[in-house]
Design a protein around this motif. Structure first.
Motif, mmCIF file in Angstrom:
data_model
loop_
_atom_site.group_PDB
_atom_site.id
_atom_site.type_symbol
_atom_site.label_atom_id
_atom_site.label_comp_id
_atom_site.label_asym_id
_atom_site.label_seq_id
_atom_site.Cartn_x
_atom_site.Cartn_y
_atom_site.Cartn_z
ATOM 1 N N SER A 1 0.720 -1.454 0.056
ATOM 2 C CA SER A 1 0.013 -0.029 0.050
ATOM 3 C C SER A 1 0.966 1.317 -0.088
ATOM 4 C CB SER A 1 -0.798 0.040 0.965
ATOM 5 O OG SER A 1 -0.255 0.105 2.367
ATOM 6 N N GLY A 2 1.933 1.241 0.563
ATOM 7 C CA GLY A 2 2.824 2.263 0.799
ATOM 8 C C GLY A 2 3.948 2.638 -0.637
ATOM 9 N N GLN A 3 3.821 1.738 -1.632
ATOM 10 C CA GLN A 3 4.846 1.951 -2.750
ATOM 11 C C GLN A 3 3.948 2.353 -3.907
ATOM 12 O OE1 GLN A 3 6.315 -2.059 -3.080
ATOM 13 N NE2 GLN A 3 7.681 -1.864 -1.041
ATOM 14 N N VAL A 4 4.732 3.112 -4.696
ATOM 15 C CA VAL A 4 3.866 3.567 -6.038
ATOM 16 C C VAL A 4 5.170 3.232 -6.993
ATOM 17 C CG1 VAL A 4 3.558 5.570 -7.266
ATOM 18 C CG2 VAL A 4 3.011 5.583 -4.726
ATOM 19 N N ASP A 5 4.498 2.526 -7.863
ATOM 20 C CA ASP A 5 5.276 2.045 -9.058
ATOM 21 C C ASP A 5 5.394 2.939 -10.251
ATOM 22 O OD1 ASP A 5 5.979 -0.415 -7.582
ATOM 23 O OD2 ASP A 5 3.957 -1.458 -8.289
ATOM 24 N N GLU A 6 4.973 4.023 -10.329
ATOM 25 C CA GLU A 6 4.552 4.848 -11.337
ATOM 26 C C GLU A 6 5.960 5.408 -11.687
ATOM 27 O OE1 GLU A 6 1.623 8.172 -13.405
ATOM 28 O OE2 GLU A 6 1.368 7.176 -11.439
ATOM 29 N N ASP A 7 6.608 5.674 -12.874
ATOM 30 C CA ASP A 7 7.539 6.308 -13.224
ATOM 31 C C ASP A 7 7.206 7.900 -13.729
ATOM 32 O OD1 ASP A 7 10.106 7.310 -13.894
ATOM 33 O OD2 ASP A 7 10.030 6.389 -15.842
ATOM 34 N N GLU A 8 7.679 8.743 -12.633
ATOM 35 C CA GLU A 8 7.291 10.303 -12.883
ATOM 36 C C GLU A 8 7.620 10.691 -14.182
ATOM 37 O OE1 GLU A 8 8.687 12.651 -9.944
ATOM 38 O OE2 GLU A 8 7.980 11.501 -8.217
ATOM 39 N N VAL A 9 8.547 10.524 -14.876
ATOM 40 C CA VAL A 9 8.904 11.128 -16.285
ATOM 41 C C VAL A 9 8.025 10.426 -17.283
ATOM 42 C CG1 VAL A 9 10.803 11.071 -17.907
ATOM 43 C CG2 VAL A 9 11.442 11.162 -15.667
ATOM 44 N N GLU A 10 7.899 9.083 -17.145
ATOM 45 C CA GLU A 10 6.872 8.542 -18.140
ATOM 46 C C GLU A 10 5.664 9.017 -17.899
ATOM 47 O OE1 GLU A 10 5.440 3.902 -18.694
ATOM 48 O OE2 GLU A 10 7.362 4.220 -18.455
ATOM 49 N N ALA A 11 4.991 9.207 -16.799
ATOM 50 C CA ALA A 11 3.694 9.757 -16.699
ATOM 51 C C ALA A 11 3.675 11.187 -17.149
ATOM 52 C CB ALA A 11 3.506 9.734 -15.259
ATOM 53 N N ALA A 12 4.506 11.999 -17.052
ATOM 54 C CA ALA A 12 4.685 13.439 -17.489
ATOM 55 C C ALA A 12 4.828 13.241 -19.215
ATOM 56 C CB ALA A 12 5.693 14.172 -17.127
ATOM 57 N N GLU A 13 5.351 12.426 -19.630
ATOM 58 C CA GLU A 13 5.392 12.629 -21.156
ATOM 59 C C GLU A 13 4.224 11.928 -21.773
ATOM 60 O OE1 GLU A 13 8.901 9.899 -22.161
ATOM 61 O OE2 GLU A 13 10.346 11.377 -21.585
ATOM 62 N N SER A 14 3.621 11.121 -21.088
ATOM 63 C CA SER A 14 2.271 10.785 -21.650
ATOM 64 C C SER A 14 1.160 11.670 -21.316
ATOM 65 C CB SER A 14 1.788 9.344 -21.084
ATOM 66 O OG SER A 14 1.730 9.420 -19.691
ATOM 67 N N PHE A 15 1.343 12.657 -20.700
ATOM 68 C CA PHE A 15 0.113 13.768 -20.306
ATOM 69 C C PHE A 15 -0.036 14.499 -21.365
ATOM 70 C CE2 PHE A 15 -1.404 17.578 -18.527
ATOM 71 C CZ PHE A 15 -2.627 17.182 -17.834
ATOM 72 N N GLU A 16 -1.444 14.669 -21.890
ATOM 73 C CA GLU A 16 -1.604 15.458 -22.942
ATOM 74 C C GLU A 16 -2.673 16.447 -22.458
ATOM 75 O OE1 GLU A 16 -2.154 13.826 -26.855
ATOM 76 O OE2 GLU A 16 -0.788 12.134 -26.567
ATOM 77 N N LEU A 17 -2.762 17.793 -23.143
ATOM 78 C CA LEU A 17 -3.782 18.511 -22.742
ATOM 79 C C LEU A 17 -5.137 18.093 -23.563
ATOM 80 C CD1 LEU A 17 -2.122 21.886 -22.813
ATOM 81 C CD2 LEU A 17 -2.901 20.773 -20.771
ATOM 82 N N PRO A 18 -6.166 18.019 -23.004
ATOM 83 C CA PRO A 18 -7.437 17.532 -23.884
ATOM 84 C C PRO A 18 -7.771 18.460 -25.145
ATOM 85 C CG PRO A 18 -8.056 18.457 -21.785
ATOM 86 C CD PRO A 18 -6.351 18.454 -21.787
ATOM 87 N N GLY A 19 -7.518 17.552 -26.081
ATOM 88 C CA GLY A 19 -7.941 18.647 -27.342
ATOM 89 C C GLY A 19 -6.759 19.275 -27.787
ATOM 90 N N ALA A 20 -5.663 19.431 -27.301
ATOM 91 C CA ALA A 20 -4.524 20.373 -27.707
ATOM 92 C C ALA A 20 -3.412 19.641 -28.400
ATOM 93 C CB ALA A 20 -4.178 21.263 -26.595
ATOM 94 N N ASP A 21 -2.960 19.885 -29.479
ATOM 95 C CA ASP A 21 -1.700 19.665 -30.048
ATOM 96 C C ASP A 21 -0.721 20.642 -30.113
ATOM 97 O OD1 ASP A 21 0.316 18.268 -31.223
ATOM 98 O OD2 ASP A 21 -0.697 18.320 -33.479
ATOM 99 N N LEU A 22 0.344 20.515 -29.317
ATOM 100 C CA LEU A 22 1.283 21.667 -29.258
ATOM 101 C C LEU A 22 2.585 21.476 -29.685
ATOM 102 C CD1 LEU A 22 0.256 22.888 -25.634
ATOM 103 C CD2 LEU A 22 -0.768 23.740 -27.600
ATOM 104 N N SER A 23 2.498 20.208 -30.608
ATOM 105 C CA SER A 23 3.970 19.889 -30.970
ATOM 106 C C SER A 23 4.558 20.924 -32.110
ATOM 107 C CB SER A 23 3.696 18.487 -31.477
ATOM 108 O OG SER A 23 2.974 18.626 -33.029
#
Length: 99
Positions: free
Chosen positions: A32-54
């Motif tokens: 319960s106290g451990q988090v397996d999510e990689d912060e960098v990977e999570a940040a790279e996969s985050f996208e604003l809804p309906g926005a392509d800013l590339s």
């Protein structure tokens, strides 16, 4: 916390049993106290809804140093001259970094 007044009520005894069982299950859960999510990977996969800013470019206008400003040698922030606490070796330090 919102209260649903239409929900069936639990007695004090039922609430105590629920709480004890919940605590026991949390204690037995070793993961319960451990988090397996990689912060960098999570940040790279985050996208604003309906926005392509590339295709967007960031444009920044850099202003020249003003006569009433200095850059603190400790925190490297640009501050007003009134924030100079001390000068050492030709370097100015703000109140937060001096001392």
């Amino acid at each position: 916390m919102a209260t649903d007044y239409d929900a069936p009520r639990k007695s004090d005894e039922e609430m105590r049993e629920d709480s004890i069982e919940e605590l026991k299950s949390r204690r037995n859960d070793q993961q319960s106290g451990q988090v397996d999510e990689d912060e960098v990977e999570a940040a790279e996969s985050f996208e604003l809804p309906g926005a392509d800013l590339s295709h967007e470019e960031l444009t920044v206008r850099v202003l020249p140093r003003q006569s009433d400003e200095f850059t603190c040698a400790g925190c490297f922030l640009v501050r007003h001259r009134s924030q100079v606490a001390e000068e050492r070796g030709g370097q100015a330090y703000c109140f937060d970094c001096a001392g």
